[in-house]
Design an enzyme around this catalytic site. Structure first.
Site, PDB file in Angstrom:
ATOM      1  N   ASN A 132      -8.460  66.507-103.425  1.00  0.00           N
ATOM      2  CA  ASN A 132      -9.210  65.643-104.550  1.00  0.00           C
ATOM      3  C   ASN A 132     -10.664  65.155-104.016  1.00  0.00           C
ATOM      4  OD1 ASN A 132     -10.308  64.500-107.030  1.00  0.00           O
ATOM      5  ND2 ASN A 132      -8.424  63.128-107.021  1.00  0.00           N
ATOM      6  N   LYS A 142     -13.032  63.927-105.688  1.00  0.00           N
ATOM      7  CA  LYS A 142     -13.333  63.051-106.612  1.00  0.00           C
ATOM      8  C   LYS A 142     -14.810  63.039-106.714  1.00  0.00           C
ATOM      9  CE  LYS A 142      -9.745  60.188-104.884  1.00  0.00           C
ATOM     10  NZ  LYS A 142      -9.099  58.795-104.933  1.00  0.00           N
ATOM     11  N   HIS A 192      -5.080  61.438-113.530  1.00  0.00           N
ATOM     12  CA  HIS A 192      -5.362  60.925-112.176  1.00  0.00           C
ATOM     13  C   HIS A 192      -5.360  59.376-112.554  1.00  0.00           C
ATOM     14  CE1 HIS A 192      -6.971  59.189-108.612  1.00  0.00           C
ATOM     15  NE2 HIS A 192      -6.562  60.375-108.210  1.00  0.00           N
ATOM     16  N   GLU A 248      -7.135  57.274-111.524  1.00  0.00           N
ATOM     17  CA  GLU A 248      -8.552  56.472-111.732  1.00  0.00           C
ATOM     18  C   GLU A 248      -9.054  57.002-113.268  1.00  0.00           C
ATOM     19  OE1 GLU A 248     -10.343  58.468-108.366  1.00  0.00           O
ATOM     20  OE2 GLU A 248      -9.224  57.195-106.950  1.00  0.00           O
ATOM     21  N   GLU A 280       1.710  59.593-107.448  1.00  0.00           N
ATOM     22  CA  GLU A 280       0.479  58.726-106.711  1.00  0.00           C
ATOM     23  C   GLU A 280       0.722  57.322-107.049  1.00  0.00           C
ATOM     24  OE1 GLU A 280      -2.877  61.494-105.462  1.00  0.00           O
ATOM     25  OE2 GLU A 280      -3.321  60.703-107.540  1.00  0.00           O
ATOM     26  N   GLY A 325      -6.182  55.504-101.711  1.00  0.00           N
ATOM     27  CA  GLY A 325      -7.473  54.887-101.235  1.00  0.00           C
ATOM     28  C   GLY A 325      -7.256  53.633-100.351  1.00  0.00           C
ATOM     29  N   SER A 333      -2.994  57.898 -99.638  1.00  0.00           N
ATOM     30  CA  SER A 333      -3.329  57.683 -98.408  1.00  0.00           C
ATOM     31  C   SER A 333      -2.608  58.663 -97.264  1.00  0.00           C
ATOM     32  CB  SER A 333      -3.177  56.066 -97.910  1.00  0.00           C
ATOM     33  OG  SER A 333      -4.013  55.613 -98.458  1.00  0.00           O
TER      34      SER A 333
END
Ligand code: PEP
Length: 253
Positions: free
Chosen positions: A9, A11, A97, A99, A169, A175, A215
């Site tokens: 991904n 991003k 996702h 985010e 996730e 991250g 991660s």
């Protein structure tokens, strides 16, 4: 047998030139893949077609979009529909996702609609779920993820869920450099599989690929992917470096 998948991904990172070079450097490693062990690159919208061309002669590599809109078409300036993605030959889309959930207020109901748009256009969603740190600290992660599955996925028929791709996730691991332990990942993946089994059947549950995201790096992928119910990973930061991501692909089991 369900598929084992290493999904990158990117991003909102890289230029077109950097992205094409990254894919080229990974392909140069000639990693042995198969119908059961695949690699996806989820790239920004403007790079989709160039990325498709870059993987053209490589049968077990695929390009994914990172999002699509929940409506079929219309006055949604700046948005991209599932039908548009299908029309340029895209077959995979990340949906939900964390985010997008956090920064763009995507609810479980909106994500259910996105999944519908994907399926209407023969696109395979990679459905993301996972809890925040506060939810985990309160011990409510299993219930939280069950609700995400119920509200976004369980309106589908068994046939639609067969061979589905889910990415677990935990938000606290994305991250942050903090990874769920392989035991924590296995525990949640088993929970997800058992919720699907209860809703559908064990045959359907065992056909679903459940990727871990949060991660994942070259130095922890083999251990995490070695867990029985972990079928590969969705990888952010570590997918931006060719040797690091190549090593993650080689860790698929
Ligand atoms: C992600 O964004 O899907 C992700 C898992 O990111 P990272 O690997 O950087 O934690």
């Amino acid at each position: 047998m369900r598929k084992q998948i290493a999904a990158a991904n990117w991003k909102m990172n890289l230029t077109l030139q950097q992205g094409v070079e990254l894919i080229g450097n990974i392909l140069k490693n000639n990693i042995s893949l198969s119908d059961q062990r695949q690699t996806l690159f989820a790239v920004p919208f403007p790079f989709l077609q160039a990325a498709q061309q870059a993987i053209d002669a490589h049968p077990h590599y695929f390009i994914a979009a990172q999002n699509c809109h929940f409506q079929k078409s219309g006055a949604f300036t700046g948005e991209v529909s599932a039908e548009m993605l299908a029309s340029i030959g895209i077959r995979y889309v990340i949906v939900g996702h964390s985010e997008r959930r956090e920064y763009f207020s995507e609810s479980n109901q909106i994500l259910a609609e996105k999944i519908n748009r994907c399926l209407e256009n023969q696109l395979k969603p990679i459905f993301c779920c996972g809890e925040s740190l506060a939810v985990r600290e309160a011990g409510n992660q299993n219930q939280y993820v069950s609700t995400q599955l119920h509200e976004s996925l369980f309106h589908l028929t068994a046939d639609q869920v067969r061979n589905f791709i889910i990415a677990y996730e935990p938000i606290w691991a994305i991250g942050t450099g903090k990874t769920a332990s392989s035991a924590q990942a296995q525990e949640m993946h088993l929970h997800i599989r058992s919720v699907i089994e209860k809703q559908y059947s064990s045959e359907i549950a065992s056909s679903v690929s459940i990727l871990y995201g949060g991660s994942v790096k070259a130095n922890n992928a083999r251990e995490i992917f070695g867990e029985t119910d972990v079928d590969g990973g969705l990888v952010g930061g570590a997918s931006l470096a060719a040797e690091e991501f190549s090593s993650i692909i080689r860790s698929l089991q």
